[in-house]
Scaffold this motif. Structure first.
Motif, PDB file in Angstrom:
ATOM      1  N   LEU A 175       0.354  17.145 -49.592  1.00  0.00           N
ATOM      2  CA  LEU A 175       1.661  16.565 -49.889  1.00  0.00           C
ATOM      3  C   LEU A 175       1.992  15.436 -48.922  1.00  0.00           C
ATOM      4  O   LEU A 175       2.606  14.442 -49.288  1.00  0.00           O
ATOM      5  CB  LEU A 175       2.745  17.646 -49.842  1.00  0.00           C
ATOM      6  CG  LEU A 175       4.172  17.188 -50.112  1.00  0.00           C
ATOM      7  CD1 LEU A 175       4.297  16.638 -51.531  1.00  0.00           C
ATOM      8  CD2 LEU A 175       5.142  18.332 -49.907  1.00  0.00           C
ATOM      9  N   MET A 176       1.568  15.570 -47.670  1.00  0.00           N
ATOM     10  CA  MET A 176       1.895  14.586 -46.655  1.00  0.00           C
ATOM     11  C   MET A 176       0.866  13.463 -46.563  1.00  0.00           C
ATOM     12  O   MET A 176       1.201  12.343 -46.220  1.00  0.00           O
ATOM     13  CB  MET A 176       2.038  15.254 -45.283  1.00  0.00           C
ATOM     14  CG  MET A 176       3.190  16.207 -45.194  1.00  0.00           C
ATOM     15  SD  MET A 176       4.752  15.332 -45.481  1.00  0.00           S
ATOM     16  CE  MET A 176       5.875  16.681 -45.613  1.00  0.00           C
ATOM     17  N   ALA A 177      -0.393  13.739 -46.836  1.00  0.00           N
ATOM     18  CA  ALA A 177      -1.446  12.749 -46.623  1.00  0.00           C
ATOM     19  C   ALA A 177      -1.963  12.115 -47.901  1.00  0.00           C
ATOM     20  O   ALA A 177      -2.598  11.073 -47.860  1.00  0.00           O
ATOM     21  CB  ALA A 177      -2.607  13.388 -45.876  1.00  0.00           C
ATOM     22  N   GLY A 178      -1.709  12.763 -49.031  1.00  0.00           N
ATOM     23  CA  GLY A 178      -2.305  12.257 -50.262  1.00  0.00           C
ATOM     24  C   GLY A 178      -3.814  12.294 -50.122  1.00  0.00           C
ATOM     25  O   GLY A 178      -4.371  13.216 -49.526  1.00  0.00           O
ATOM     26  N   SER A 179      -4.483  11.286 -50.600  1.00  0.00           N
ATOM     27  CA  SER A 179      -5.942  11.266 -50.499  1.00  0.00           C
ATOM     28  C   SER A 179      -6.441  10.194 -49.536  1.00  0.00           C
ATOM     29  O   SER A 179      -7.617   9.880 -49.519  1.00  0.00           O
ATOM     30  CB  SER A 179      -6.546  11.032 -51.890  1.00  0.00           C
ATOM     31  OG  SER A 179      -6.077   9.787 -52.398  1.00  0.00           O
ATOM     32  N   ASN A 180      -5.564   9.646 -48.719  1.00  0.00           N
ATOM     33  CA  ASN A 180      -5.951   8.572 -47.810  1.00  0.00           C
ATOM     34  C   ASN A 180      -6.381   9.150 -46.465  1.00  0.00           C
ATOM     35  O   ASN A 180      -5.554   9.676 -45.716  1.00  0.00           O
ATOM     36  CB  ASN A 180      -4.791   7.598 -47.627  1.00  0.00           C
ATOM     37  CG  ASN A 180      -5.195   6.353 -46.886  1.00  0.00           C
ATOM     38  OD1 ASN A 180      -6.210   6.316 -46.193  1.00  0.00           O
ATOM     39  ND2 ASN A 180      -4.386   5.324 -46.999  1.00  0.00           N
ATOM     40  N   PRO A 181      -7.661   9.030 -46.104  1.00  0.00           N
ATOM     41  CA  PRO A 181      -8.140   9.622 -44.851  1.00  0.00           C
ATOM     42  C   PRO A 181      -7.571   8.976 -43.589  1.00  0.00           C
ATOM     43  O   PRO A 181      -7.707   9.541 -42.503  1.00  0.00           O
ATOM     44  CB  PRO A 181      -9.657   9.437 -44.927  1.00  0.00           C
ATOM     45  CG  PRO A 181      -9.894   8.386 -45.947  1.00  0.00           C
ATOM     46  CD  PRO A 181      -8.722   8.424 -46.888  1.00  0.00           C
ATOM     47  N   ILE A 182      -6.902   7.843 -43.701  1.00  0.00           N
ATOM     48  CA  ILE A 182      -6.292   7.229 -42.517  1.00  0.00           C
ATOM     49  C   ILE A 182      -5.204   8.133 -41.927  1.00  0.00           C
ATOM     50  O   ILE A 182      -4.821   8.002 -40.773  1.00  0.00           O
ATOM     51  CB  ILE A 182      -5.746   5.822 -42.831  1.00  0.00           C
ATOM     52  CG1 ILE A 182      -5.653   4.996 -41.550  1.00  0.00           C
ATOM     53  CG2 ILE A 182      -4.396   5.885 -43.543  1.00  0.00           C
ATOM     54  CD1 ILE A 182      -5.558   3.523 -41.785  1.00  0.00           C
ATOM     55  N   HIS A 183      -4.733   9.094 -42.758  1.00  0.00           N
ATOM     56  CA  HIS A 183      -3.667   9.997 -42.317  1.00  0.00           C
ATOM     57  C   HIS A 183      -4.179  11.301 -41.706  1.00  0.00           C
ATOM     58  O   HIS A 183      -3.381  12.065 -41.165  1.00  0.00           O
ATOM     59  CB  HIS A 183      -2.739  10.318 -43.487  1.00  0.00           C
ATOM     60  CG  HIS A 183      -2.084   9.110 -44.066  1.00  0.00           C
ATOM     61  ND1 HIS A 183      -1.307   8.251 -43.320  1.00  0.00           N
ATOM     62  CD2 HIS A 183      -2.099   8.604 -45.311  1.00  0.00           C
ATOM     63  CE1 HIS A 183      -0.873   7.266 -44.088  1.00  0.00           C
ATOM     64  NE2 HIS A 183      -1.349   7.448 -45.301  1.00  0.00           N
TER      65      HIS A 183
END
Length: 137
Positions: free
Chosen positions: A30-38
Motif C-alpha cells: 500500500l505504501m510502496a506500490g511496485s517501485n523499488p526506490i521505496h
C-alpha cells in the motif's frame, strides 16, 4: 481523544505524531506500490540516493492521523488538507507530523478551524508542508 472546540485557540499546536521510517513499513504494498526506490537499498543507491525514499502518501497519512486524533470523526467526515512534498524522507528517518491552528471562525454550521500542517525529520528539516481545515459542530 478529540478536544472540544472551546479549548481551541489560534496559535495552539496539535499533539504531534512521531513515526520511524523502517524499511519494513516502507515496503508494504500500500505504501510502496511496485517501485523499488521505496524499499530496495541497492536500487536506491543506483539512483544516487543514500537510502530508499518514502512515498508522499506516508507523510500525508501521518498528518491525517494527527488530525484524526485531534478532531475525531469531524476530520474524517469533512476535513481537507493540501500538502506539498519538498524533501525526501529516507529509510531510517524519524518523521514528526505537526499542526498549528491559524484561524478559528464561528459560522452558522459550526466552527471552521484552519491549520498549517507539516512533517519534519530528526534533522529538523521540513519534508511535507501544507494547510488543513475542518468544521467542528
Amino acid at each position: 481523544m478529540p478536544v472540544s472546540v472551546e479549548e481551541l485557540a489560534v496559535g495552539d499546536e496539535l499533539i504531534p505524531v512521531i513515526k520511524h521510517m523502517s524499511l519494513e513499513r516502507m515496503s508494504r504494498p500500500l505504501m510502496a506500490g511496485s517501485n523499488p526506490i521505496h524499499y530496495d537499498a541497492a536500487f536506491a543507491a543506483k539512483a544516487g540516493l543514500p537510502a530508499p525514499i518514502a512515498t508522499g502518501v506516508m507523510s500525508s497519512a501521518f498528518l491525517s492521523e494527527m488530525l484524526t486524533r485531534a478532531f475525531g470523526v469531524e476530520w474524517i467526515r469533512g476535513g481537507a488538507m493540501d500538502v506539498k512534498f519538498i524533501r525526501p524522507i529516507y529509510a531510517g528517518d524519524t518523521v514528526t507530523a505537526h499542526g498549528r491552528i491559524t484561524a478559528k471562525i464561528e459560522m452558522g454550521t459550526g466552527v471552521h478551524i484552519a491549520l498549517n500542517i507539516w512533517c519534519d525529520t530528526q534533522r529538523g528539516e521540513p519534508v511535507t508542508v501544507g494547510t488543513a481545515s475542518v468544521v467542528l459542530h
